[in-house]
Write an enzyme that holds these catalytic residues in place. Sequence first.
Site, short mmCIF file in Angstrom:
data_model
loop_
_atom_site.label_atom_id
_atom_site.label_comp_id
_atom_site.label_asym_id
_atom_site.label_seq_id
_atom_site.Cartn_x
_atom_site.Cartn_y
_atom_site.Cartn_z
N ASP A 13 -0.19 -0.61 -8.14
CA ASP A 13 -0.40 0.84 -8.03
C ASP A 13 -1.24 1.39 -9.18
O ASP A 13 -1.12 2.56 -9.55
CB ASP A 13 0.94 1.59 -7.98
N HIS A 41 -2.61 1.24 -0.92
CA HIS A 41 -3.41 1.94 -1.91
C HIS A 41 -4.04 3.17 -1.27
O HIS A 41 -4.27 3.22 -0.06
CB HIS A 41 -4.49 1.03 -2.52
#
Length: 430
Positions: A13, A41
Amino acid sequence: MAAIVIVGAQWGDEGKGKATDILGGLVDYVVKPNGGNNAGHTVVVGGEKYELKLLPAGVLSETATPILGNGVVINLEALFEEIDGLEARGADASRLRISANAHLVAPYHQVMDRVQERFLGKRAIGTTGRGIGPTYADKVSRVGIRVQDIFDESILRQKVESALDYKNQVLVKMYNRKAIVAEEIVQYFLSYADRLRPMVIDATLVLNEALDQGKHVLMEGGQATMLDVDHGTYPFVTSSNPTAGGASVGSGIGPTKITSSLGIIKAYTTRVGAGPFPTELFDKWGEYLQTVGGEVGVNTGRKRRCGWYDSVIARYASRVNGFTDYFLTKLDVLTGIGEIPICVAYDVDGVRHDEMPLTQSEFHHATPIFETMPAWDEDITDCKTFEDLPQKAQDYVRRLEELSGARFSYIGVGPGRDQTIVLHDVLADN
């Protein structure tokens, strides 16, 4: 010719999607070398937010050819749902290509994932339950099903029946679940064969020929260094190698052809799921980073654990991946917080560790040693050059660079594609 690998330097992340989106428009191919639909994402293009899971961020490039490499594990239902979702919003996914050697996630892999996590109880790893680990386990055990197999029904049926001979024994006798019918799995895969066939290529051949012709290839790694099955915080890791070496294996591009290794790293640290996290915050600042940084998992919807920047991990990631450059993201989130702690080393039972402790037990007991720097109050989201940043922000970036083992070449000051300061262009350097 340039072959650039993008790798998360923390626990995922970090903003790899943004980095790929920016560089993906400047290269000829974007290949995803590992992972599956277990790591999402977010990419912002033209004010539109796209949440991708299985597809590489390069699929949003108007010029690059996106490829799912041999190291990816593919859930076909999730793949086509994602493609259809993009096309419904006007995006063009027709250039997507898939390695014939990539492995497929079967419905029984997802069943095994969920029952195993439930069986482990408090010892559970915290997987996404999407069958990624069991698929990789079958790959290593040489009983996996590859993309190419669904184009030969007899081979497909043989492989499915062989896999279920064992798995049904485990499901019925150990977990008290119903046996899975092999024919249902065979028909599930065959239902996707016609749509999948035009996408399938010899990815290794295509990518290496492209490099030989002087074209540019971007390898978009999933997950991150600290989730690597060999180099991460084992056993709280993924089931593949989301490091620079894994990108070479998962794409078929030899390591000597990789020209740059670009680490993506947040200006603070986050983690999803179980496992050690030395700089984790349990106070108002943890909640602040979570809220202002929008730290909620794209794939799971779980809130991310938040902590301060950890330069020990950054140095470790630089070493493991041979980083030539860093892309620092979310610097804007730290605006106006007063003081910013930076972890420069660990204390383990009274002993200072400037590098990663040798054992997992020591890492579990690591206490961060901090130095602090003053934050800035000015809005930095419109800054276009490094000199546009407030002096305190410049000082913070330079200090992180000193501590982290590679030069900082990109700085993200907001979620948008255009909210990026470029100090060094890795493509121009190759």
